[in-house]
Structures are given as C-alpha cells and as structure tokens.
Design a protein around this motif. Structure first.
Motif, mmCIF file in Angstrom:
data_model
loop_
_atom_site.group_PDB
_atom_site.id
_atom_site.type_symbol
_atom_site.label_atom_id
_atom_site.label_comp_id
_atom_site.label_asym_id
_atom_site.label_seq_id
_atom_site.Cartn_x
_atom_site.Cartn_y
_atom_site.Cartn_z
ATOM 1 N N GLN A 67 -34.783 -2.899 -7.417
ATOM 2 C CA GLN A 67 -34.572 -2.048 -8.593
ATOM 3 C C GLN A 67 -35.091 -0.633 -8.331
ATOM 4 O O GLN A 67 -35.898 -0.412 -7.426
ATOM 5 N N ILE A 68 -34.616 0.295 -9.135
ATOM 6 C CA ILE A 68 -35.127 1.661 -9.058
ATOM 7 C C ILE A 68 -36.540 1.689 -9.640
ATOM 8 O O ILE A 68 -36.782 1.196 -10.736
ATOM 9 N N VAL A 69 -37.466 2.238 -8.885
ATOM 10 C CA VAL A 69 -38.832 2.424 -9.380
ATOM 11 C C VAL A 69 -38.938 3.867 -9.873
ATOM 12 O O VAL A 69 -38.782 4.808 -9.086
ATOM 13 N N ALA A 70 -39.159 4.021 -11.160
ATOM 14 C CA ALA A 70 -39.126 5.351 -11.780
ATOM 15 C C ALA A 70 -40.476 5.701 -12.379
ATOM 16 O O ALA A 70 -40.764 5.349 -13.534
ATOM 17 N N PRO A 71 -41.346 6.354 -11.626
ATOM 18 C CA PRO A 71 -42.631 6.774 -12.188
ATOM 19 C C PRO A 71 -42.432 7.886 -13.204
ATOM 20 O O PRO A 71 -41.734 8.863 -12.949
#
Length: 407
Positions: A248-252
C-alpha cells in the motif's frame, strides 16, 4: 442593542490601545526573543539547534539591533513536557521580560504556552506545533500559528492521492493532541472526496517498534496507510513498512527532509506529502538554505520548521523596526493589515483567528537515480494556494469576541 454597544466599545478600546502602544517604544529598551524547542527529543533534528540558528540568521539581518535597541535570544528545551514549558514561559515573561515566545515544536506543549500567554497578553509565534487546535477553540488574541497545521497537511495529501483513485485509508496516529487533530483533519478531507477511513490504531510518542501497527494496516486492505506522526516515529514506521513488504501507499501526514535523509531515498522514494517549504525550490530558497547549511556545519539542510522560524522572527523584527514598538497587540494588528512575502511565505496573510495563511506544496520523494546532489530529495509536483490548503476560518471555533467579553 446593548451587546452591540459593548462590542463597539471593546473595538474602540482595542484600536486606541494599539495606537497608544505604537508610541510606547521598546519595552525595557531590549528586544527579547525566547526560542522554546526540542533540544534532546524526537523533534530535535527538525527543530532544535536548527531553529536557534534560523533565529540567529533573522537577527543577523538587522545587525543584532533595531534603532539602537539590542536583540537578545533566550533558548530552552521544553523536553516534550507541558509543565516544563509553562514554567519556563512564566519565568521568561515575569522575570526575564521576554517579548515573544517562538517555535514550541510540540502541540501539547504549545497549548500550555498559549494558555499562559492568553492570561499575560504575550505574543507567541508558534512555528513548530502542528495541531490546528491553536486556531480552533484554543486560539488566543496574541497567538500566531505560522508554518503549517494538521488540516493543511491532511488536505494536501488526501486530495493529491484521491486524484489517483486512492480514497480508502488506514490511520496510524500518535496518541496525543497532534495525532488526534491530524486524524480528525484526515477524516474531514476524505469526506470531501468521498473517501473513508477503514480502520486505525494509536501509538505512544517515541515508539521504536511499529510491527503490530503496520501489520494491522497491511491486513486492512486499505489503499493508503496514513501516518500522523513526526520525527523518529515517522522514520521507524516507514522502515517497518519497508521490512514487511507493504504494498500500500504509505502517506506520512508530517514529513521533514531530515526524515527522508534518515530513511534514505531507497526506502522513502515515491512518498507523496504536503510541505510548507523545500530548500531547492527557487533561487531565493537555495541562497538562504545554503547559508543555513554552512551555519549547521554542513550537517543538515533546513526543515520547513527551520524556514518558518526564520521567516516569523524576521517579520516580527521587521514590524518592530517599522512601528517602533514591540507591543504584542501592535505587532498582531500590523501583520493583519498587510500581505507578507519572503523566501518562505508566498501570498501570506494573517487571519483574525491567528492562522498565518500561505501557499503549501505537494512533494514527491525522488528515487536515488533522480537525485542530482546531496539533499536533493523532492520534486515539487503542485502548489496548493493557502486559501485552499488551510481550513476556512468560518469552519473553526475561534471566538476572540467571546474571550474579550470574558466568556
């Protein structure tokens, strides 16, 4: 009718007080700036010594004095503890006669300083904390939330990823004021794009092992894993996602260039997030950042927090130079009456709720092959106008009129 007369009287008093303040000059004939930052904890790299250096750079622009009045800098480590911050702020204001408290890069700490400053009519330039509570129900007449906030970060990242069809998120959020505000802002931003949060967990500050949190997010099936964290916590979470092969996209929601440096481009590449500043964006940002880099012994380029700190202190001193006073009410009134632009702030203006509105940027971390020089880590892929990035004031709960009436 009576309430209208009261309000008219209050506004007249405020206006008269500001006009009188402009004739009072510099209190104690010294301009004292208090930099309260994290010198030893998880936010020391993104604030800390760099924020002190940024302050020194702003003071140097004025030759260390204004109209013959010396500028002094006080520094303190809040240690991430609201009680220590409040105690330090009280001493600064009551004993040391500090004129402005700046930085305070921890939301819980900032809220404690705001409570004290409200009672003492003291100016606060909050360049480090992210919680939008500072311009929501916790706003104060002399508080300026300068660099960024949770709403702007959430708005930028959620909207950017929604355009690619990624609208279902799993949230991993820090379990204190900043994390709670960030998750709330993400929910609001997702609702506007018909998105949703499918699950979430909270973690304590200074967590070293994110395994269980990442595994929960991975098994949720969400398209995006949102991180409402900062500093070492963000670095540890992204490392954990890499080690578990998260697809999955890790979006901080809250990412600094120091975090990317610690992670390395091999691990951080492809991450998309909102930022208030990037050192390599323009000739002006590069020039200032290269000077900062030298003063930091070439150990770090400036974070968005460092750049915001310089800008806020510079604009504060510029107002003092123009007004001839360091009165808090006069400074706030001056900022509200004009546009502000410098190497950090583009299209900046101060709202009545204390929110300093300016353009934000959508950044994507480069791959190792795309980086052409040390610290060349971002591609700026979009500019988000300030009025679109930050929460509209009419959606907030800042009621300075009620405060003036003692409610």
């Amino acid at each position: 009718m009576r309430l209208n007369l009261i309000m008219a009287g209050l506004l007249t008093m405020v206006g008269t007080g500001t006009a009188l303040a402009a004739t009072q000059g510099i209190s104690d004939d010294v301009i004292r700036i208090g930099v309260m930052t994290d010198l030893s904890g998880p936010y020391s790299a993104t604030g800390g010594r760099g924020s002190i250096i940024a302050t020194e750079m702003a003071v140097a622009e004025f030759g260390g004095e204004i109209n013959g009045k010396k500028i002094e800098i006080f520094t303190a480590d809040h240690q991430g503890k609201p009680d220590i911050a409040a105690s330090t702020a009280r001493k600064w204001l009551d004993v040391d006669h500090v004129d402005v408290i700046t930085e305070i890069n921890n939301s819980a700490v900032a809220l404690s300083v705001y409570n004290l400053a409200k009672d003492k009519n003291a100016l606060v330039l909050a360049t480090g904390p992210a919680s939008d509570a500072l311009t929501f129900s916790s706003c104060i007449p002399t508080g300026i939330h300068y660099t960024y906030d949770t709403f702007a970060f959430a708005n930028s990242s959620v909207n950017g990823l929604a355009q690619t069809g990624k609208k279902d998120w799993f949230m991993i959020a820090a379990d204190y004021a900043f994390g709670k505000a960030g998750e709330k802002a993400s929910r609001a931003a997702l609702a506007k794009v018909d998105g949703k949060i499918v699950g979430g967990v909270k973690f304590p500050l200074n967590t070293t092992d994110f395994s269980s949190f990442i595994l929960s997010a991975q098994s949720s099936g969400a398209s995006v894993i949102g991180l409402v964290s900062a500093g070492a916590d963000t670095v540890n979470a992204i490392k954990a996602a890499k080690s578990f092969g998260v697809t999955q996209i890790v979006a901080p929601q809250f990412l600094f260039i120091q975090d990317v440096h610690a992670l390395g481009l091999e691990t951080a590449q492809g991450v998309v997030f909102g930022t208030a500043f990037y050192w390599n964006r323009t000739d002006e940002t590069r020039k200032w950042s290269e000077e900062f880099y030298k003063r930091m012994d070439e150990s770090s380029m400036p974070s968005q927090e460092h750049a915001g700190q310089y800008s806020a202190v510079y604009q504060y001193l510029k107002s003092i130079e123009q007004l001839g006073t360091d009165d808090a009410q006069a400074i706030v009134a001056d900022w509200r009456g004009k546009p502000i632009n410098d190497m950090f702030a583009q299209n900046g203006h101060l709202r009545e709720d204390g929110r300093f509105v300016h353009d934000m940027y959508l950044a994507k971390v480069k791959s190792p092959a795309e980086s052409k020089s040390p610290w060349d880590y971002y591609d700026i892929i979009a500019t988000v106008p300030g009025d679109q990035a930050f929460r509209p004031m009419d959606q907030g709960k800042c009621d300075l009129k009620a405060q003036a009436l003692g409610k």
